[in-house]
Motif scaffolding. Structure first.
Motif, PDB file in Angstrom:
ATOM      1  N   THR A  93     -56.019  15.267 -22.090  1.00 46.84           N
ATOM      2  CA  THR A  93     -56.702  15.461 -23.371  1.00 46.84           C
ATOM      3  C   THR A  93     -55.927  16.392 -24.297  1.00 46.84           C
ATOM      4  OG1 THR A  93     -58.822  15.156 -22.244  1.00 46.84           O
ATOM      5  CG2 THR A  93     -58.873  16.122 -24.445  1.00 46.84           C
ATOM      6  N   LYS A  94     -55.470  17.517 -23.785  1.00 46.48           N
ATOM      7  CA  LYS A  94     -54.748  18.475 -24.619  1.00 46.48           C
ATOM      8  C   LYS A  94     -53.450  17.864 -25.148  1.00 46.48           C
ATOM      9  CE  LYS A  94     -52.742  23.129 -24.716  1.00 46.48           C
ATOM     10  NZ  LYS A  94     -52.474  24.379 -23.947  1.00 46.48           N
ATOM     11  N   GLU A  95     -52.751  17.139 -24.282  1.00 49.59           N
ATOM     12  CA  GLU A  95     -51.507  16.509 -24.695  1.00 49.59           C
ATOM     13  C   GLU A  95     -51.743  15.455 -25.777  1.00 49.59           C
ATOM     14  OE1 GLU A  95     -52.488  17.107 -21.639  1.00 49.59           O
ATOM     15  OE2 GLU A  95     -50.826  17.437 -20.239  1.00 49.59           O
ATOM     16  N   MET A  96     -52.841  14.710 -25.676  1.00 51.00           N
ATOM     17  CA  MET A  96     -53.158  13.682 -26.675  1.00 51.00           C
ATOM     18  C   MET A  96     -53.512  14.318 -28.018  1.00 51.00           C
ATOM     19  SD  MET A  96     -52.834  10.575 -25.420  1.00 51.00           S
ATOM     20  CE  MET A  96     -54.019   9.355 -26.012  1.00 51.00           C
ATOM     21  N   LEU A  97     -54.236  15.439 -27.980  1.00 53.86           N
ATOM     22  CA  LEU A  97     -54.545  16.133 -29.228  1.00 53.86           C
ATOM     23  C   LEU A  97     -53.272  16.673 -29.878  1.00 53.86           C
ATOM     24  CD1 LEU A  97     -57.760  18.084 -28.146  1.00 53.86           C
ATOM     25  CD2 LEU A  97     -57.638  16.127 -29.680  1.00 53.86           C
ATOM     26  N   ALA A  98     -52.388  17.193 -29.042  1.00 48.65           N
ATOM     27  CA  ALA A  98     -51.105  17.685 -29.565  1.00 48.65           C
ATOM     28  C   ALA A  98     -50.278  16.540 -30.141  1.00 48.65           C
ATOM     29  CB  ALA A  98     -50.333  18.391 -28.453  1.00 48.65           C
ATOM     30  N   ALA A  99     -50.368  15.366 -29.513  1.00 48.42           N
ATOM     31  CA  ALA A  99     -49.638  14.204 -30.022  1.00 48.42           C
ATOM     32  C   ALA A  99     -50.124  13.823 -31.411  1.00 48.42           C
ATOM     33  CB  ALA A  99     -49.804  13.023 -29.063  1.00 48.42           C
ATOM     34  N   GLY A 100     -51.434  13.915 -31.643  1.00 46.62           N
ATOM     35  CA  GLY A 100     -51.963  13.659 -32.976  1.00 46.62           C
ATOM     36  C   GLY A 100     -51.423  14.647 -33.988  1.00 46.62           C
ATOM     37  N   SER A 101     -51.351  15.902 -33.595  1.00 44.08           N
ATOM     38  CA  SER A 101     -50.792  16.932 -34.465  1.00 44.08           C
ATOM     39  C   SER A 101     -49.328  16.638 -34.786  1.00 44.08           C
ATOM     40  CB  SER A 101     -50.920  18.304 -33.789  1.00 44.08           C
ATOM     41  OG  SER A 101     -50.289  19.302 -34.555  1.00 44.08           O
ATOM     42  N   ALA A 102     -48.579  16.208 -33.770  1.00 46.82           N
ATOM     43  CA  ALA A 102     -47.165  15.868 -33.984  1.00 46.82           C
ATOM     44  C   ALA A 102     -47.028  14.698 -34.947  1.00 46.82           C
ATOM     45  CB  ALA A 102     -46.505  15.542 -32.649  1.00 46.82           C
ATOM     46  N   MET A 103     -47.927  13.721 -34.851  1.00 47.98           N
ATOM     47  CA  MET A 103     -47.859  12.568 -35.745  1.00 47.98           C
ATOM     48  C   MET A 103     -48.138  12.969 -37.188  1.00 47.98           C
ATOM     49  SD  MET A 103     -46.832  10.030 -34.019  1.00 47.98           S
ATOM     50  CE  MET A 103     -47.107   8.739 -35.206  1.00 47.98           C
ATOM     51  N   TRP A 104     -49.044  13.922 -37.383  1.00 47.43           N
ATOM     52  CA  TRP A 104     -49.283  14.418 -38.747  1.00 47.43           C
ATOM     53  C   TRP A 104     -48.018  15.062 -39.295  1.00 47.43           C
ATOM     54  CZ3 TRP A 104     -54.421  17.091 -37.007  1.00 47.43           C
ATOM     55  CH2 TRP A 104     -55.439  16.139 -36.980  1.00 47.43           C
ATOM     56  N   SER A 105     -47.349  15.811 -38.461  1.00 46.18           N
ATOM     57  CA  SER A 105     -46.106  16.459 -38.873  1.00 46.18           C
ATOM     58  C   SER A 105     -45.042  15.416 -39.216  1.00 46.18           C
ATOM     59  CB  SER A 105     -45.605  17.375 -37.756  1.00 46.18           C
ATOM     60  OG  SER A 105     -44.389  17.980 -38.110  1.00 46.18           O
ATOM     61  N   ILE A 106     -44.965  14.360 -38.411  1.00 43.18           N
ATOM     62  CA  ILE A 106     -43.993  13.295 -38.638  1.00 43.18           C
ATOM     63  C   ILE A 106     -44.279  12.572 -39.944  1.00 43.18           C
ATOM     64  CG2 ILE A 106     -43.244  11.029 -37.796  1.00 43.18           C
ATOM     65  CD1 ILE A 106     -43.693  12.173 -34.939  1.00 43.18           C
ATOM     66  N   SER A 107     -45.548  12.359 -40.245  1.00 43.74           N
ATOM     67  CA  SER A 107     -45.917  11.645 -41.464  1.00 43.74           C
ATOM     68  C   SER A 107     -45.357  12.335 -42.705  1.00 43.74           C
ATOM     69  CB  SER A 107     -47.441  11.539 -41.558  1.00 43.74           C
ATOM     70  OG  SER A 107     -47.827  10.883 -42.743  1.00 43.74           O
ATOM     71  N   GLY A 108     -45.539  13.646 -42.779  1.00 44.73           N
ATOM     72  CA  GLY A 108     -45.007  14.385 -43.909  1.00 44.73           C
ATOM     73  C   GLY A 108     -43.492  14.412 -43.922  1.00 44.73           C
ATOM     74  N   LEU A 109     -42.918  14.522 -42.741  1.00 44.45           N
ATOM     75  CA  LEU A 109     -41.463  14.538 -42.620  1.00 44.45           C
ATOM     76  C   LEU A 109     -40.862  13.223 -43.100  1.00 44.45           C
ATOM     77  CD1 LEU A 109     -39.101  16.291 -41.542  1.00 44.45           C
ATOM     78  CD2 LEU A 109     -39.417  15.164 -39.330  1.00 44.45           C
TER      79      LEU A 109
END
Length: 253
Positions: free
Chosen positions: A193-209
């Motif tokens: 669960t924690k890793e999946m939530l972090a993955a969502g956070s990483a995807m938000w970062s990628i979107s802006g990048l």
């Protein structure tokens, strides 16, 4: 999007083998695929509002009715162009995670580097594929025809990132053996669960990048004027370093 828009001041692409190689391994794409790939290129070159069937067909020296013959409508062609960006995304990511990485952090960096390279390589069509809201009709076609596949590709990426974060906890690099069809999305939601939530956070970062890397973000143009590509690359590198450092703080041993 009816009517013929003015031609872009930019130089149209030369439709040779090197152009097709940007989109496919086939050196001689079918007429249908040629329409698709040129549409992707023109979205990046001219912008979605200035792209039209007539200009695309003119570049390919085919008659405009060919768009409806192969795609049913121009909106459907635009929708498939967005969906194809997801297929290309999948290919780039699979190559990135197959690269040699001695640590999970290096694998994560390979992932982020691939995202930046892809955005620079394809340009603003990447943004359109993620946010196809400029046209209600295109969005409707996209949802009706391609939503399940695009969701599957997105979920695959979430699982890849979650796997990398899990490896950070273990302190080792393990093989990523699932593909889009066998992605462990539901099981990971329960067991990582924690890793999946972090993955969502990483995807938000990628979107802006991705948005910024396409050079289509008007508000930050002054940074490029001041330092050019050197400044852009330095800013991207700093951002990636901070993101990776943040996740190392959350997961690394």
């Amino acid at each position: 999007m009816a009517g013929k828009k003015r031609l872009s001041a930019g130089q149209p692409p030369k439709l040779d083998a090197s152009f097709w190689a940007r989109y496919t391994a086939d050196p001689n794409p079918s007429p249908r695929d040629r329409l698709l790939y040129v549409t992707m290129s023109e979205i990046s070159r001219r912008g979605i509002l200035d792209v039209n069937a007539g200009a695309i067909c003119e570049l390919l020296d085919v008659k405009p009715p060919m768009v409806n013959y192969y795609f049913e409508s121009f909106d459907a062609l635009l929708a498939e162009a967005a969906a194809q960006c997801y297929e290309n995304w999948l290919e780039w990511t699979q190559r990135a995670i197959e690269k040699k990485a001695s640590t999970p952090s290096q694998r994560l960096r390979n992932f982020f580097d691939s995202e930046v390279e892809r955005a620079i390589f394809y340009g603003p069509v990447i943004v359109f594929s993620a946010y196809p809201t400029l046209s209600e009709q295109v969005r409707n076609v996209l949802i009706n025809k391609f939503k399940k596949r695009m969701e599957a590709i997105f979920e695959y990426h979430i699982c890849v990132l979650a796997s990398i974060f899990h490896d950070m906890k273990l302190g080792q690099v393990t093989p990523i053996e699932f593909d889009v069809d066998s992605r462990p999305f539901k099981s990971y939601q329960l067991t990582r669960t924690k890793e999946m939530l972090a993955a969502g956070s990483a995807m938000w970062s990628i979107s802006g990048l991705n948005l910024w890397a396409t050079d289509s973000h008007v508000g930050t143009g002054s940074l490029l004027k001041t330092g050019g590509k050197i400044a852009r690359n330095a800013a991207i590198e700093m951002h990636i370093n901070r993101v990776i450092s943040s996740f190392e703080g959350d997961f690394a041993k």
